[in-house]
Scaffold this motif. Structure first.
Motif, PDB file in Angstrom:
ATOM      1  N   GLY A  10       0.886  -1.304   0.069  1.00  0.00           N
ATOM      2  CA  GLY A  10      -0.029  -0.067   0.087  1.00  0.00           C
ATOM      3  C   GLY A  10       0.845   1.236   0.161  1.00  0.00           C
ATOM      4  N   GLN A  87      -1.654  -1.595  -4.128  1.00  0.00           N
ATOM      5  CA  GLN A  87      -2.810  -0.792  -4.229  1.00  0.00           C
ATOM      6  C   GLN A  87      -2.343   0.605  -4.858  1.00  0.00           C
ATOM      7  OE1 GLN A  87      -5.328  -1.140  -0.276  1.00  0.00           O
ATOM      8  NE2 GLN A  87      -3.331  -2.068   0.142  1.00  0.00           N
ATOM      9  N   ASP A  90       1.558   4.369  -8.395  1.00  0.00           N
ATOM     10  CA  ASP A  90       2.895   4.699  -8.835  1.00  0.00           C
ATOM     11  C   ASP A  90       3.559   3.473  -9.451  1.00  0.00           C
ATOM     12  OD1 ASP A  90       4.511   3.196  -6.845  1.00  0.00           O
ATOM     13  OD2 ASP A  90       3.716   4.528  -5.507  1.00  0.00           O
ATOM     14  N   PRO A 197       4.981   0.545  10.469  1.00  0.00           N
ATOM     15  CA  PRO A 197       5.240   1.417  11.725  1.00  0.00           C
ATOM     16  C   PRO A 197       3.947   1.369  12.664  1.00  0.00           C
ATOM     17  CG  PRO A 197       5.158   2.982  10.036  1.00  0.00           C
ATOM     18  CD  PRO A 197       4.944   1.629   9.184  1.00  0.00           C
ATOM     19  N   GLU A 211       7.775  -1.380  11.998  1.00  0.00           N
ATOM     20  CA  GLU A 211       8.679  -0.393  11.582  1.00  0.00           C
ATOM     21  C   GLU A 211       8.632   0.047  10.028  1.00  0.00           C
ATOM     22  OE1 GLU A 211      12.853  -2.230  11.098  1.00  0.00           O
ATOM     23  OE2 GLU A 211      11.838  -3.991  11.944  1.00  0.00           O
ATOM     24  N   LYS A 212       9.172   0.988   9.622  1.00  0.00           N
ATOM     25  CA  LYS A 212       9.276   1.597   8.393  1.00  0.00           C
ATOM     26  C   LYS A 212       9.685   0.581   7.475  1.00  0.00           C
ATOM     27  CE  LYS A 212       9.609   6.309   9.251  1.00  0.00           C
ATOM     28  NZ  LYS A 212      10.460   7.656   8.937  1.00  0.00           N
TER      29      LYS A 212
HETATM   30  P1  NAD Z   1      -3.151   4.380   3.540  1.00  0.00           P
HETATM   31  O1  NAD Z   1      -2.671   5.820   3.470  1.00  0.00           O
HETATM   32  O2  NAD Z   1      -4.563   4.050   4.148  1.00  0.00           O
HETATM   33  O3  NAD Z   1      -2.127   3.726   4.716  1.00  0.00           O
HETATM   34  C1  NAD Z   1      -0.889   3.823   4.727  1.00  0.00           C
HETATM   35  C2  NAD Z   1      -0.085   2.654   5.604  1.00  0.00           C
HETATM   36  O4  NAD Z   1       1.314   3.078   5.537  1.00  0.00           O
HETATM   37  C3  NAD Z   1      -0.368   3.314   6.987  1.00  0.00           C
HETATM   38  O5  NAD Z   1      -0.915   1.870   7.701  1.00  0.00           O
HETATM   39  C4  NAD Z   1       0.868   3.509   7.695  1.00  0.00           C
HETATM   40  O6  NAD Z   1       1.104   3.296   8.892  1.00  0.00           O
HETATM   41  C5  NAD Z   1       1.850   3.062   6.817  1.00  0.00           C
HETATM   42  N1  NAD Z   1       3.008   3.627   6.549  1.00  0.00           N
HETATM   43  C6  NAD Z   1       3.303   5.075   6.481  1.00  0.00           C
HETATM   44  N2  NAD Z   1       4.580   5.260   6.378  1.00  0.00           N
HETATM   45  C7  NAD Z   1       5.356   4.009   6.299  1.00  0.00           C
HETATM   46  C8  NAD Z   1       6.851   3.761   5.904  1.00  0.00           C
HETATM   47  N3  NAD Z   1       7.595   4.585   5.943  1.00  0.00           N
HETATM   48  N4  NAD Z   1       6.655   2.332   5.688  1.00  0.00           N
HETATM   49  C9  NAD Z   1       5.843   1.292   5.820  1.00  0.00           C
HETATM   50  N5  NAD Z   1       4.417   1.800   6.082  1.00  0.00           N
HETATM   51  C10 NAD Z   1       4.294   2.918   6.363  1.00  0.00           C
HETATM   52  O7  NAD Z   1      -2.642   3.643   2.407  1.00  0.00           O
HETATM   53  P2  NAD Z   1      -3.422   2.391   1.625  1.00  0.00           P
HETATM   54  O8  NAD Z   1      -3.723   1.359   2.824  1.00  0.00           O
HETATM   55  O9  NAD Z   1      -2.490   2.033   0.472  1.00  0.00           O
HETATM   56  O10 NAD Z   1      -4.783   3.152   0.985  1.00  0.00           O
HETATM   57  C11 NAD Z   1      -5.174   2.625   0.144  1.00  0.00           C
HETATM   58  C12 NAD Z   1      -5.392   3.859  -0.901  1.00  0.00           C
HETATM   59  O11 NAD Z   1      -4.224   4.622  -1.033  1.00  0.00           O
HETATM   60  C13 NAD Z   1      -5.032   2.866  -2.101  1.00  0.00           C
HETATM   61  O12 NAD Z   1      -6.164   2.823  -2.984  1.00  0.00           O
HETATM   62  C14 NAD Z   1      -3.795   3.566  -2.821  1.00  0.00           C
HETATM   63  O13 NAD Z   1      -4.361   3.426  -4.359  1.00  0.00           O
HETATM   64  C15 NAD Z   1      -4.081   4.939  -2.345  1.00  0.00           C
HETATM   65  N6  NAD Z   1      -2.615   5.680  -2.544  1.00  0.00           N
HETATM   66  C16 NAD Z   1      -1.505   5.076  -3.366  1.00  0.00           C
HETATM   67  C17 NAD Z   1      -0.557   5.984  -3.323  1.00  0.00           C
HETATM   68  C18 NAD Z   1       0.705   5.648  -4.195  1.00  0.00           C
HETATM   69  O14 NAD Z   1       0.486   5.070  -5.513  1.00  0.00           O
HETATM   70  N7  NAD Z   1       2.118   5.770  -3.888  1.00  0.00           N
HETATM   71  C19 NAD Z   1      -0.246   7.177  -2.558  1.00  0.00           C
HETATM   72  C20 NAD Z   1      -1.239   7.400  -1.824  1.00  0.00           C
HETATM   73  C21 NAD Z   1      -2.503   6.697  -1.724  1.00  0.00           C
END
Ligand code: NAD
Length: 229
Positions: A10, A87, A90, A197, A211-212
């Motif tokens: 995610g 999900q 990117d 984390p 953790e990250k």
């Molecule tokens: P979310 O924002 O709901 O959750 C993000 C998760 O990542 C949280 O549990 C958080 O604790 C964790 N997190 C934060 N920093 C972290 C790190 N350094 N290392 C590991 N984990 C970390 O995101 P989600 O569950 O993917 O939500 C779903 C929606 O967000 C999806 O539909 C997706 O398409 C979309 N999304 C995608 C992007 C992308 O393409 N990069 C960016 C933002 C949102």
């Protein structure tokens, strides 16, 4: 034959590349409302606002680079048949070198016809504006699964989960369905790992690295590579 590792990622896996997550305190939803930029109704009401939101995401993506977590997952391919189910919209897994990536929620680098979901075109880092046409003459829209829209890749993703020998969850709040339900397809006997984390609600035995991704994914990958010796 190589054992199969299925990885559900995610927004958190890309956070250390500088791409905002959705739900964290500095996440995108602090600045935008889902219903203004990430639904088909929003697109009908104010297409320019929605197109601009994704143009901005595309600009952000092309300034970003894959991070250590993306790179570590590529290492796993030396010993395993690795399938990434993401999900994320990117392309950082692909740019790091992962070869089997299934996108559940679409891809920023593609657009599609507003009238025909199967008419998908590569746009790379180009912006989409009102008046830009798909090959069928209809308005071009981002190739993104908006909230409330069907998730066509959920079936192939569920089939992969059913056949997983190992399952890894990285950086997802497990709040968006149907993606969050994929873990229920993973056999009970399959060892599962979680890297995040924050505490993420998962109702099955799972080895947690709280953790990250930049540090946690390497630990999981090292363990799995050692098991495959
Ligand atoms: P979310 O924002 O709901 O959750 C993000 C998760 O990542 C949280 O549990 C958080 O604790 C964790 N997190 C934060 N920093 C972290 C790190 N350094 N290392 C590991 N984990 C970390 O995101 P989600 O569950 O993917 O939500 C779903 C929606 O967000 C999806 O539909 C997706 O398409 C979309 N999304 C995608 C992007 C992308 O393409 N990069 C960016 C933002 C949102």
């Amino acid at each position: 034959m190589k054992k199969k590792v299925v990885v559900l990622t995610g927004a958190g896996v890309s956070a250390e590349s500088g791409i905002s997550t959705f739900r964290d305190s500095d996440g995108l939803w602090e600045h935008y409302r889902v219903e203004d930029v990430a639904t088909y109704d929003a697109y009908l009401r104010n297409p320019q606002l929605v197109l601009d939101f994704y143009n901005q995401r595309r600009r952000e993506l092309f300034k970003a680079e894959p991070n250590e977590a993306h790179r570590q997952l590529v290492r796993l391919e030396e010993k395993y048949d690795v399938h990434i189910v993401t999900q994320n919209i990117d392309n950082l897994h692909e740019r790091a070198g992962s070869t089997q990536v299934l996108h559940l929620h679409g891809e920023l680098t593609k657009g599609r016809s507003d009238k025909d979901d199967s008419l998908i075109v590569e746009i790379g880092n180009k912006e989409i504006h009102l008046g830009d046409k798909a090959p069928d003459g209809a308005q071009l829209r981002p190739h993104i699964v908006w909230f409330g829209e069907a998730v066509p890749n959920i079936e192939p993703a569920a089939e992969l989960c059913e056949r997983a020998d190992y399952f890894i969850v990285i950086g997802t709040s497990m709040a968006v369905y149907p993606a969050a339900g994929l873990i229920h397809y993973v056999p009970q006997s399959t060892p599962c790992y979680l890297v995040d984390p924050k505490a993420v609600p998962i109702s099955r035995p799972i080895t947690i690295f709280q953790e990250k991704a930049g540090t946690g994914v390497k630990k999981v990958v090292d363990q799995l590579l050692a098991l495959a010796q």
